[in-house]
Design a protein around this motif. Structure first.
Motif, PDB file in Angstrom:
ATOM      1  N   ALA A 142     -12.642  -6.265   4.440  1.00 43.02           N
ATOM      2  CA  ALA A 142     -12.283  -5.095   3.647  1.00 43.02           C
ATOM      3  C   ALA A 142     -12.896  -3.794   4.167  1.00 43.02           C
ATOM      4  O   ALA A 142     -12.162  -2.830   4.423  1.00 43.02           O
ATOM      5  CB  ALA A 142     -12.645  -5.334   2.188  1.00 43.02           C
ATOM      6  N   ARG A 198      -6.848   0.236  -3.335  1.00 39.53           N
ATOM      7  CA  ARG A 198      -7.948   0.957  -2.689  1.00 39.53           C
ATOM      8  C   ARG A 198      -7.471   1.667  -1.434  1.00 39.53           C
ATOM      9  O   ARG A 198      -7.832   2.818  -1.174  1.00 39.53           O
ATOM     10  CB  ARG A 198      -9.048  -0.023  -2.299  1.00 39.53           C
ATOM     11  CG  ARG A 198      -9.932  -0.444  -3.432  1.00 39.53           C
ATOM     12  CD  ARG A 198     -10.976  -1.436  -2.958  1.00 39.53           C
ATOM     13  NE  ARG A 198     -11.906  -0.858  -2.008  1.00 39.53           N
ATOM     14  CZ  ARG A 198     -12.906  -0.061  -2.344  1.00 39.53           C
ATOM     15  NH1 ARG A 198     -13.072   0.265  -3.594  1.00 39.53           N
ATOM     16  NH2 ARG A 198     -13.719   0.424  -1.435  1.00 39.53           N
ATOM     17  N   GLU A 214      -8.900   2.046 -10.300  1.00 42.89           N
ATOM     18  CA  GLU A 214      -8.297   0.998  -9.488  1.00 42.89           C
ATOM     19  C   GLU A 214      -7.805  -0.175 -10.338  1.00 42.89           C
ATOM     20  O   GLU A 214      -6.641  -0.573 -10.239  1.00 42.89           O
ATOM     21  CB  GLU A 214      -9.308   0.498  -8.448  1.00 42.89           C
ATOM     22  CG  GLU A 214      -9.706   1.574  -7.456  1.00 42.89           C
ATOM     23  CD  GLU A 214     -10.736   1.076  -6.463  1.00 42.89           C
ATOM     24  OE1 GLU A 214     -11.099  -0.111  -6.523  1.00 42.89           O
ATOM     25  OE2 GLU A 214     -11.170   1.872  -5.626  1.00 42.89           O
ATOM     26  N   LEU A 215      -8.679  -0.707 -11.163  1.00 45.02           N
ATOM     27  CA  LEU A 215      -8.311  -1.902 -11.925  1.00 45.02           C
ATOM     28  C   LEU A 215      -7.168  -1.618 -12.900  1.00 45.02           C
ATOM     29  O   LEU A 215      -6.396  -2.516 -13.242  1.00 45.02           O
ATOM     30  CB  LEU A 215      -9.522  -2.448 -12.677  1.00 45.02           C
ATOM     31  CG  LEU A 215     -10.541  -3.172 -11.805  1.00 45.02           C
ATOM     32  CD1 LEU A 215     -11.635  -3.766 -12.646  1.00 45.02           C
ATOM     33  CD2 LEU A 215      -9.855  -4.256 -10.983  1.00 45.02           C
ATOM     34  N   VAL A 239      -4.221  -1.995 -10.898  1.00 41.94           N
ATOM     35  CA  VAL A 239      -4.107  -3.416 -10.585  1.00 41.94           C
ATOM     36  C   VAL A 239      -3.403  -4.144 -11.724  1.00 41.94           C
ATOM     37  O   VAL A 239      -2.449  -4.902 -11.513  1.00 41.94           O
ATOM     38  CB  VAL A 239      -5.503  -4.031 -10.340  1.00 41.94           C
ATOM     39  CG1 VAL A 239      -5.430  -5.540 -10.360  1.00 41.94           C
ATOM     40  CG2 VAL A 239      -6.075  -3.528  -9.026  1.00 41.94           C
ATOM     41  N   ASN A 240      -3.861  -3.899 -12.942  1.00 46.30           N
ATOM     42  CA  ASN A 240      -3.257  -4.557 -14.096  1.00 46.30           C
ATOM     43  C   ASN A 240      -1.822  -4.119 -14.305  1.00 46.30           C
ATOM     44  O   ASN A 240      -0.942  -4.931 -14.565  1.00 46.30           O
ATOM     45  CB  ASN A 240      -4.073  -4.253 -15.350  1.00 46.30           C
ATOM     46  CG  ASN A 240      -5.428  -4.933 -15.296  1.00 46.30           C
ATOM     47  OD1 ASN A 240      -5.561  -6.003 -14.714  1.00 46.30           O
ATOM     48  ND2 ASN A 240      -6.431  -4.301 -15.864  1.00 46.30           N
ATOM     49  N   GLY A 252       0.314  -5.396 -11.270  1.00 37.35           N
ATOM     50  CA  GLY A 252       0.260  -6.806 -10.946  1.00 37.35           C
ATOM     51  C   GLY A 252      -0.017  -7.077  -9.484  1.00 37.35           C
ATOM     52  O   GLY A 252       0.476  -8.046  -8.919  1.00 37.35           O
ATOM     53  N   VAL A 253      -0.823  -6.230  -8.857  1.00 41.60           N
ATOM     54  CA  VAL A 253      -1.200  -6.455  -7.468  1.00 41.60           C
ATOM     55  C   VAL A 253      -2.714  -6.614  -7.396  1.00 41.60           C
ATOM     56  O   VAL A 253      -3.400  -6.548  -8.408  1.00 41.60           O
ATOM     57  CB  VAL A 253      -0.768  -5.283  -6.563  1.00 41.60           C
ATOM     58  CG1 VAL A 253       0.737  -5.119  -6.592  1.00 41.60           C
ATOM     59  CG2 VAL A 253      -1.466  -4.000  -6.984  1.00 41.60           C
ATOM     60  N   SER A 254      -3.196  -6.804  -6.208  1.00 40.15           N
ATOM     61  CA  SER A 254      -4.628  -6.961  -6.023  1.00 40.15           C
ATOM     62  C   SER A 254      -5.286  -5.598  -5.809  1.00 40.15           C
ATOM     63  O   SER A 254      -4.624  -4.578  -5.637  1.00 40.15           O
ATOM     64  CB  SER A 254      -4.884  -7.880  -4.846  1.00 40.15           C
ATOM     65  OG  SER A 254      -6.252  -7.929  -4.550  1.00 40.15           O
ATOM     66  N   GLN A 255      -6.594  -5.625  -5.799  1.00 39.97           N
ATOM     67  CA  GLN A 255      -7.317  -4.358  -5.705  1.00 39.97           C
ATOM     68  C   GLN A 255      -7.209  -3.741  -4.308  1.00 39.97           C
ATOM     69  O   GLN A 255      -7.197  -2.517  -4.164  1.00 39.97           O
ATOM     70  CB  GLN A 255      -8.786  -4.600  -6.067  1.00 39.97           C
ATOM     71  CG  GLN A 255      -9.553  -3.359  -6.476  1.00 39.97           C
ATOM     72  CD  GLN A 255     -11.009  -3.671  -6.737  1.00 39.97           C
ATOM     73  OE1 GLN A 255     -11.372  -4.839  -6.888  1.00 39.97           O
ATOM     74  NE2 GLN A 255     -11.854  -2.655  -6.790  1.00 39.97           N
ATOM     75  N   ALA A 256      -7.133  -4.582  -3.297  1.00 39.81           N
ATOM     76  CA  ALA A 256      -7.176  -4.102  -1.919  1.00 39.81           C
ATOM     77  C   ALA A 256      -6.113  -3.047  -1.607  1.00 39.81           C
ATOM     78  O   ALA A 256      -6.454  -1.961  -1.138  1.00 39.81           O
ATOM     79  CB  ALA A 256      -7.084  -5.279  -0.963  1.00 39.81           C
ATOM     80  N   ARG A 312       0.823  -1.205   0.000  1.00 35.74           N
ATOM     81  CA  ARG A 312       0.000   0.000   0.000  1.00 35.74           C
ATOM     82  C   ARG A 312       0.868   1.271   0.000  1.00 35.74           C
ATOM     83  O   ARG A 312       0.586   2.221  -0.718  1.00 35.74           O
ATOM     84  CB  ARG A 312      -0.868  -0.062   1.255  1.00 35.74           C
ATOM     85  CG  ARG A 312      -1.378   1.200   1.742  1.00 35.74           C
ATOM     86  CD  ARG A 312      -1.836   1.150   3.205  1.00 35.74           C
ATOM     87  NE  ARG A 312      -1.860  -0.109   3.872  1.00 35.74           N
ATOM     88  CZ  ARG A 312      -1.431  -0.286   5.132  1.00 35.74           C
ATOM     89  NH1 ARG A 312      -0.887   0.710   5.806  1.00 35.74           N
ATOM     90  NH2 ARG A 312      -1.524  -1.449   5.703  1.00 35.74           N
TER      91      ARG A 312
END
Lengths: 213, 213
Positions: free
Chosen positions: B45, A48, A33-34, A37-38, A41-45, A9
DNA sequence: TCACGGCAGATTATCGATAATCAATAGTCT
DNA sequence: AGACTATTGATTATCGATAATCTGCCGTGA
């Protein structure tokens, strides 16, 4: 503070800040966000959470289900920042004066010299960094963490940058404008330091907002 | 502002704030994510995001992998808050004075009356609410959103509550201490309003921190 | 006894997937 | 045509599960 470099984060947050400051993300741009993410290469959490922090830091605006946008540094917000900053730094000057020691004076002097060097090299960014640090040193020296937090929330770097750009000031003059503050600190008169700091900020306010009326 | 009641994170945030203010969570207590997850029947979350907001609002402290704890309102932080608040409200008073209208004066008067009623009923919490709202009205009237943000960050409600508890002040006296501000506003002298507001805050600082030396 | 290393148990951080919501556009009715 | 509703694509909010990290405790050896 430097031990948490493994927390994603934080890295994401710094990346976004960097992109906002260097202009990759322009005011009003959406920060999707996405998309991050792309790209990362990490997750959305963690993305966010980074955006949530950035909202608290006022770098972005966001509303539920509508995402985040880079906050525009409007002329209005710029001019609103000056009086608040002027009062906070006045207080900082008053509180810091009894705490000045040789070390602080040396640090301040070093920042001033760095500002002059940057001015000579036409290095706006360098001037900005050392300008901000000069003021931060004094606010830190005041030894009031609430004051420091409130001051930090003003995002001085952002506004100083905009100030520099909007006003076609001589960079050397900007650097030298810090000299009276340093002199007052050496004299050790709290009220004088406070007045100088307040006047310093307000003079910039006049320069930047003045030509818009 | 009232349209987002469906966003879970906001509801969780308010629940936690409420528990901090009413003492269910005491300073230093851990706020464990999974515990809230189980209790509320939601996912992790939104709880995390609520805690992130609360950290930005300085209600809790948190470090990576170590969770969140309710921030202790230390005597030190309390006394550090006063000077900052005093200067910000002084500025707010100066800026707000030219904007005063009948509506604002009526609202302020209503809050003052509510404070008196609360004082008569020995209702500390009620006094606190209307006290905070009185000041907030003036800061809002100043029409400077940066100032409003900086002021909001001071968490006036929390500190006012602590002030009330620590000082065994007569509640009625606290309520009436707002009268000079209202009078000054009616006169319309910005500097006077500013001075009154600053003096108002600083007098409380003396009362609360004075007896600890 | 005490310092040290390492194994639980608890908790946070991150993941990948799904549900909820929004914005814009196409389609229907008057 | 104009207003209104349904659909669709894009995006955010939430979920449930897994990986990473911390804390305290236990046994070991000097």
């Amino acid at each position: 503070m430097t031990l948490e470099r493994t927390v994603m984060r934080e890295q994401i947050k710094e990346l976004i800040i960097q992109r906002i400051l260097d202009g990759t993300y322009k005011p009003g741009d959406r920060v999707v966000e996405l998309q991050l993410v792309n790209e990362l290469g990490v997750s959305q959490a963690p993305v966010r959470e980074a955006l949530r922090d950035l909202k608290a830091m006022r770098f972005v605006d966001s509303e539920p289900y509508r995402g985040a946008r880079v906050r525009a540094v409007t002329a209005e917000e710029l001019s609103e920042t000056y009086p608040v900053r002027a009062r906070l730094e006045q207080l900082a000057g008053e509180l810091a004066t009894p705490c000045v020691d040789d070390k602080l004076l040396r640090q301040l002097d070093a920042e001033l010299q760095a500002m002059r060097t940057a001015a000579r090299d036409r290095d706006q960014h360098g001037l900005l960094i050392h300008d901000a640090r000069f003021h931060e040193l004094i606010v830190e020296a005041a030894g009031n963490s609430v004051l420091l937090d409130a001051w930090s929330g003003l995002r001085i770097e952002v506004f100083t940058l905009v100030s520099l750009i909007k006003s076609n000031l001589d960079l050397a003059a900007v650097a030298n404008a810090h000299l009276p503050i340093l002199d007052a600190l050496r004299q050790g008169d709290p009220d004088l330091v406070g007045k100088e700091m307040r006047a310093h900020i307000e003079s910039f306010a006049d320069l930047v907002t003045g030509d818009q009326r």
